[in-house]
Design an enzyme around this catalytic site. Structure first.
Site, short mmCIF file in Angstrom:
data_model
loop_
_atom_site.label_atom_id
_atom_site.label_comp_id
_atom_site.label_asym_id
_atom_site.label_seq_id
_atom_site.Cartn_x
_atom_site.Cartn_y
_atom_site.Cartn_z
N GLU A 305 94.86 27.85 70.73
CA GLU A 305 93.83 28.66 70.02
C GLU A 305 92.60 27.74 69.85
OE1 GLU A 305 96.76 31.75 67.46
OE2 GLU A 305 96.30 29.74 66.46
N ASP A 379 104.66 35.00 67.14
CA ASP A 379 103.90 34.46 65.97
C ASP A 379 104.33 35.13 64.55
OD1 ASP A 379 102.02 33.13 64.23
OD2 ASP A 379 100.35 34.54 64.99
N GLU A 407 101.77 37.26 56.71
CA GLU A 407 100.73 37.23 57.59
C GLU A 407 100.97 38.55 58.10
OE1 GLU A 407 98.48 35.30 61.28
OE2 GLU A 407 100.07 34.19 60.37
#
Length: 717
Positions: A305, A379, A407
């Protein structure tokens, strides 16, 4: 500090102001036990506390025992009952030491023993271990056992316990600006601008809460690291935090930015094989240990990332990790190197990329390197199959990375008790070393000769007065710590413990709240991403539905993963697709390659199937999707009247806060269901499923929803 769980009166300018329960005390409230409790009804059961030995950790244990017993036993706690002796075994009075010392031989340095010695005249209690930290853990366990009734005044056999995992840590995704990534409970608790002059008492409270559940390490800073934290000014600040945490057995770690030699060191390269770079890291790490003698080491995110890493110089992950490991080794430090690596420039299924990069390096890492692997390969989705790296690297320590902050499960708004998710991962059988080679056994090191074991949880802690935003989401911090200590604990036991300590022993609360907790994670899965669907969330902040998200990096879009079309839905990861399935054991390949034998919860993770694919219950896939989405909504709807029935049993402030959040969760669960089903319905002409309520609006309405300034969103920092 006045305990926030008590009602107290403050006279200010002639007015009385009443402060109610606000959740600050977490599960350490120590409210009085009922009069029927054996330790209360028998005034001679518990007498004075005598702590043997001298250290900050033993002082913490003494303080906890005095606070806890005073609160739990009230006036029953006096100096005429059986004394409680606490201390490391070498410091105990001889007659007590002689009776318990032989029982400690199989305990590690963090283990403890709790016993009542009925053969001595005073029938004393004893809490001991090999080291001071074991005594502290034993003190917390003793108080917890009083509250849930698992310890008896007549206990005949000692209680012995010890952690099964060596490094049990929280990862804070906190920035030096005090913003947090993916955390929705306020700012970072680390007050960098005020440090080192002012050390907030909240740091002690944080350490105390962690020690009570066995967490023994913390990473203070975001994995998307800032090299500034390694500069002298910030090392002084970090040292002040470490001093506050140390008495409670919490070891301090930092994240290291791989390009730090260039950004703060003035070098023109960060190549791990460059002698100048190696010398810089050696000097920097020596400097860190001058400030923090028990510094734990570094957590590193590299070549993922956009983060810099060794691959920028044509080097491997092992080259990068070993650079830091060699510099840390003389001090006893470790490197935790994250396996969360992927790039859109690699067109291979993102599910496969970490495995492809790391498994060939098995055995190439130094002994003080741990590879930190997320529970799944994508993820932190609401549900994922376990990461295929578990069991595939027998010569390398693999640490499990879990996410406590939600998240993709509604942040600090939606109730999702995560113990069942954690338990599901830990209990998953990889079959890589035969039946029973679970993820838990692998990270404990049962099938390898590794020297370190580790589990990490991405923290949900912030500056909100109750620490976690949603009052009930304190349970996830608690659940992580308890499972980090003992990966075999069932979710039901963890829920029971937490309710006892947080809301008391009222059976009505237990009968109502415990089922809500235990079904909550599954409800979120069902109203958001059921049947193996994943990565279906809004862009950027990840809060709410976004099945239509496309454009830009494919691997950051929803359409890349659900692959909905007129032909069907799901990601084919079998041999006819990306073949990510080949990364699992032969046993699982055989089971999961067939839509008829794969667990239905993972169906669309590994298979792309037509909308009219027949399901085992006789429904088509489309109808079954509707049933799952609706069932999730219905579960959430059932909570509000249950919670409202508890109003006479729970303090007004926490009850109202949860009630408001449950109402919002129901509204947003309906939105998730309607947005996803409406979008998927646009690909085919099958009737709206009879298994789900019709959507309240058309697709354009749901696509037009845009939430601004969602907490924890790094793109809006």
């Amino acid at each position: 500090m006045l305990r926030s769980s008590l009602l107290f009166v403050l006279l200010t300018n002639g007015f009385f102001q009443i402060f109610a329960e606000d959740g600050y005390d977490l599960w350490l409230r120590y409210d009085a036990l009922p009069e029927t409790h054996a330790f209360v009804s028998d005034a001679h059961v518990m007498g004075s506390v005598q702590v043997h030995g001298s250290s900050d950790t033993l002082e913490a244990a003494a303080s906890e025992l005095h606070t806890g017993l005073s609160g739990l036993l009230g006036t029953t706690y006096n100096h005429v009952g059986s004394p409680l002796h606490a201390g490391p075994v070498a410091s105990l009075p001889a007659e007590i030491r002689d009776r318990v010392e032989s029982r400690l031989t199989d305990l590690n340095d963090e283990g403890f023993l709790i016993a009542r010695l009925h053969d001595l005249e005073a029938k004393p209690w004893v809490i001991t271990g090999q080291r001071d930290i074991g005594v502290l853990y034993g003190a917390f366990a003793f108080l917890r056992s009083l509250q849930d009734g698992s310890i008896s005044t007549h206990m005949a056999e000692p209680m012995l316990d010890q952690p099964r995992i060596q490094h049990r840590m929280l990862n804070h995704w906190d920035n030096l600006t005090r913003t947090t990534e993916r955390v929705q409970s306020g700012q970072s608790i680390w007050e960098w601008f005020q440090l080192p002059d002012y050390v907030s008492p909240r740091y002690r409270d944080y350490a105390r809460a962690n020690a009570s559940i066995g967490v023994n390490a913390t990473v203070l800073t975001n994995v998307n690291a800032n090299a500034v934290v390694l500069t002298p000014d910030f090392l002084v600040k970090t040292s002040a935090i470490a001093d506050a945490l140390r008495p409670y057995g919490i070891q301090t770690y930092l994240t290291a930015r791989f390009s730090a030699p260039m950004e703060i060191g003035g070098l023109d390269t960060a190549d791990p094989l460059d002698p100048g770079v190696q010398a810089w890291w050696n000097a920097k790490i020596n400097e860190i240990y001058q400030h923090i003698p028990d510094f734990g080491g570094f957590l590193v995110k590299a070549n993922s990332e956009g983060q810099p890493g060794p691959q920028d110089y044509g080097r491997s992950h092992a080259d990068g990790a070993n650079l830091l490991a060699d510099a840390l080794a003389p001090h006893g430090g470790i490197v935790i190197w994250r396996a969360f690596v992927y790039t859109h420039e690699n067109t291979v299924d993102r599910h496969k990329q970490a495995y492809d990069e790391f498994v060939p390096l098995d055995g190439a890492f130094r002994k003080n390197v741990i590879i930190q692997v997320k529970n799944g390969a994508i993820d932190f989705m609401p549900r994922e199959p376990f990461h295929p790296m578990f069991g595939a690297m027998p010569h390398t320590p693999l640490g499990l990375e879990l996410q406590i902050t939600q998240e993709y499960l509604g942040g600090a708004i939606h109730l999702a008790f995560l113990a069942p998710l954690f338990e599901e991962v830990l209990d998953a059988d990889t079959y890589t070393s035969g039946e029973g080679s679970t993820v838990a056994r692998i990270i404990e090191g049962a099938y390898s000769d590794v020297e370190h074991s580790m589990i990490a949880g991405v923290s949900n802690i912030g500056t909100d007065r109750n620490w976690t935003g949603h009052p009930l989401l304190q349970s996830n911090w608690y659940a992580f710590g308890r499972l980090a200590w003992d990966p075999g604990l069932p979710s039901e036991q963890i829920a029971t413990e937490w309710i006892h300590q947080t809301f008391g022993s009222d059976e009505v609360i237990h009968q109502t709240l415990k089922p809500m907790l235990l079904e909550s994670r599954e409800a979120v899965v069902e109203y958001s991403m059921p049947l193996g669907l994943h990565h279906i969330m809004a862009r950027g902040h990840h809060y709410g539905p976004g099945p239509w998200v496309e454009g830009g990096r494919p691997d950051w879009t929803s359409v890349y993963y659900h692959q909905a079309s007129s032909h069907g839905i799901g990601f084919d990861r079998t041999a006819s697709g990306s073949n990510a399935l080949e990364q699992y054991s032969k046993t699982l390949q055989e089971q999961w390659s067939d839509p008829q034998t794969i667990p239905v919860e993972l169906l669309l993770w590994f298979h792309h199937l037509p909308w009219d694919h027949p399901m085992p219950n006789g429904l088509t896939l489309w109808q079954e999707m509707g049933r799952y989405y609706q069932r999730g909504v219905d579960t959430v709807r059932s909570w509000l009247p249950q919670w409202q029935s508890l109003k006479p049993h729970i303090d007004a402030q926490r009850h109202h806060h949860v009630e408001v959040l449950l109402k919002r969760q129901e509204r947003e669960a309906v939105e998730y269901k309607d947005a996803c089903l409406t979008y998927f319905h646009s690909f085919h002409d099958h009737p709206w499923p009879k298994t789900a309520e019709p959507a309240e609006h058309g697709l354009d309405y749901y696509r037009s929803i845009h939430r601004h300034h969602v907490p924890g969103n790094p793109s809006e920092h």
